[in-house]
Enzyme design. Structure first.
Site, PDB file in Angstrom:
ATOM      1  N   ASP A  23       0.830  -1.214   0.000  1.00 20.33           N
ATOM      2  CA  ASP A  23       0.000   0.000   0.000  1.00 20.33           C
ATOM      3  C   ASP A  23       0.864   1.264   0.000  1.00 20.33           C
ATOM      4  OD1 ASP A  23      -2.270   1.523   0.045  1.00 20.33           O
ATOM      5  OD2 ASP A  23      -2.740   1.176   2.150  1.00 20.33           O
ATOM      6  N   HIS A  40       2.938   3.363  -9.008  1.00 23.15           N
ATOM      7  CA  HIS A  40       2.750   1.927  -9.269  1.00 23.15           C
ATOM      8  C   HIS A  40       3.980   1.335  -9.956  1.00 23.15           C
ATOM      9  CE1 HIS A  40      -1.240   2.165  -7.747  1.00 23.15           C
ATOM     10  NE2 HIS A  40      -1.747   2.846  -8.754  1.00 23.15           N
ATOM     11  N   LEU A 134      11.084 -20.673  -4.260  1.00 23.34           N
ATOM     12  CA  LEU A 134      10.020 -19.846  -3.679  1.00 23.34           C
ATOM     13  C   LEU A 134       8.727 -19.974  -4.492  1.00 23.34           C
ATOM     14  CD1 LEU A 134       9.405 -17.201  -1.783  1.00 23.34           C
ATOM     15  CD2 LEU A 134       9.737 -15.982  -3.931  1.00 23.34           C
TER      16      LEU A 134
END
Ligand code: FPP
Length: 245
Positions: A23, A40, A134
């Site tokens: 955020d 962004h 991962l």
């Protein structure tokens, strides 16, 4: 007995699964007089860094909240920008992620996105399905409430068609109908930007997660920020409803 420590170094083992609410991109851009899309874009740079950091720290699962089912309420240009960044990320990063043994999974109603993005997602999942490093879980068009309602609907359908009995419905079977089937619950949920809420993210799965809220904005998140959150995680005592020993 060694439980939560690394046998090699004696250091505490990292949490197995970290989920992040990224955020603050908009505020990061605003503070610099830049358009939101610039925030962004820098958010994607931070995302790239955190995937690398997750691999270095030995985390098994990293889940990132990239686009919520509520994010459609944003202006269409911003939605387009976010979808464009997702496209670009998948096109540019897949080869490198695959080379690093990363397995990619998407959660959410991603099949409802533009057809070319759906194809990129399918390709990313299929290409990396056999990788053992991962697991990067990207939540796109994700909302916990609709995930839980959809699971309930599919369970009801299974009961009606006779493939499931009422007695077979329990927490384990229910979890098997969520988007996250096969993924362990997160141990640690991080949210940046100082906001302290879950915003419809992993409401079922985060039942015993440690929540760490950090003041920095997502584009400023670095490997050190991840390490700080993990240190905070290790200071917490996880009791799962029991008393402390
Ligand atoms: C929240 O910041 C962030 C988002 C809604 C999107 C997060 C997306 C990315 C980091 C990039 C796209 C993802 C991929 C996988 C390529 P905000 O815009 O709500 O910030 P604000 O609260 O300061 O306005």
């Amino acid at each position: 007995m060694v439980t939560n420590t690394s046998l090699k170094t004696g250091a505490p083992s990292p949490p197995r699964h970290i989920a992040i609410i990224m955020d603050g991109n908009g505020r990061w851009a605003k503070a610099r007089g830049l358009p939101r899309v610039a925030g962004h874009q820098r958010g994607v740079d931070a995302l790239r860094g955190v995937v690398e950091a997750g691999q270095e720290l030995g985390i098994d699962y990293l889940t990132l909240y990239a686009f919520s089912s509520e994010n459609w309420k944003r202006p269409p240009t911003e939605v387009d920008d976010l979808m464009g960044l997702l496209r670009l990320y998948l096109r540019r990063e897949l080869r490198e992620l695959h080379r690093n043994g990363v397995r990619i999974r998407f959660i959410g109603e991603w099949r409802r996105l533009a057809l070319d993005i759906v194809k990129l997602i399918e390709d990313a999942e299929q290409t990396t399905a056999g990788n053992m490093g991962l697991t990067l879980v990207i939540a796109v068009n994700y909302g916990s409430h609709s995930e839980i309602v959809e699971a309930s609907r599919r369970i009801a359908a299974a009961v009606i068609d006779g493939s499931l009995t009422l007695d077979e419905i329990n927490e384990t079977t229910f979890a098997g109908y969520l988007y996250t089937v096969g993924i362990p619950n997160p141990d640690l949920v991080i949210r940046t930007s100082g906001e302290q809420r879950l915003s419809n993210f992993l409401l079922w799965q985060a039942c015993y997660a440690e929540l760490v809220f950090m003041d920095l904005l997502w584009p400023d998140f670095t490997k050190q920020s991840l390490e700080q959150a993990v240190d905070e995680f290790h200071r917490r005592e996880r009791r799962y409803g029991a008393t402390s020993g």
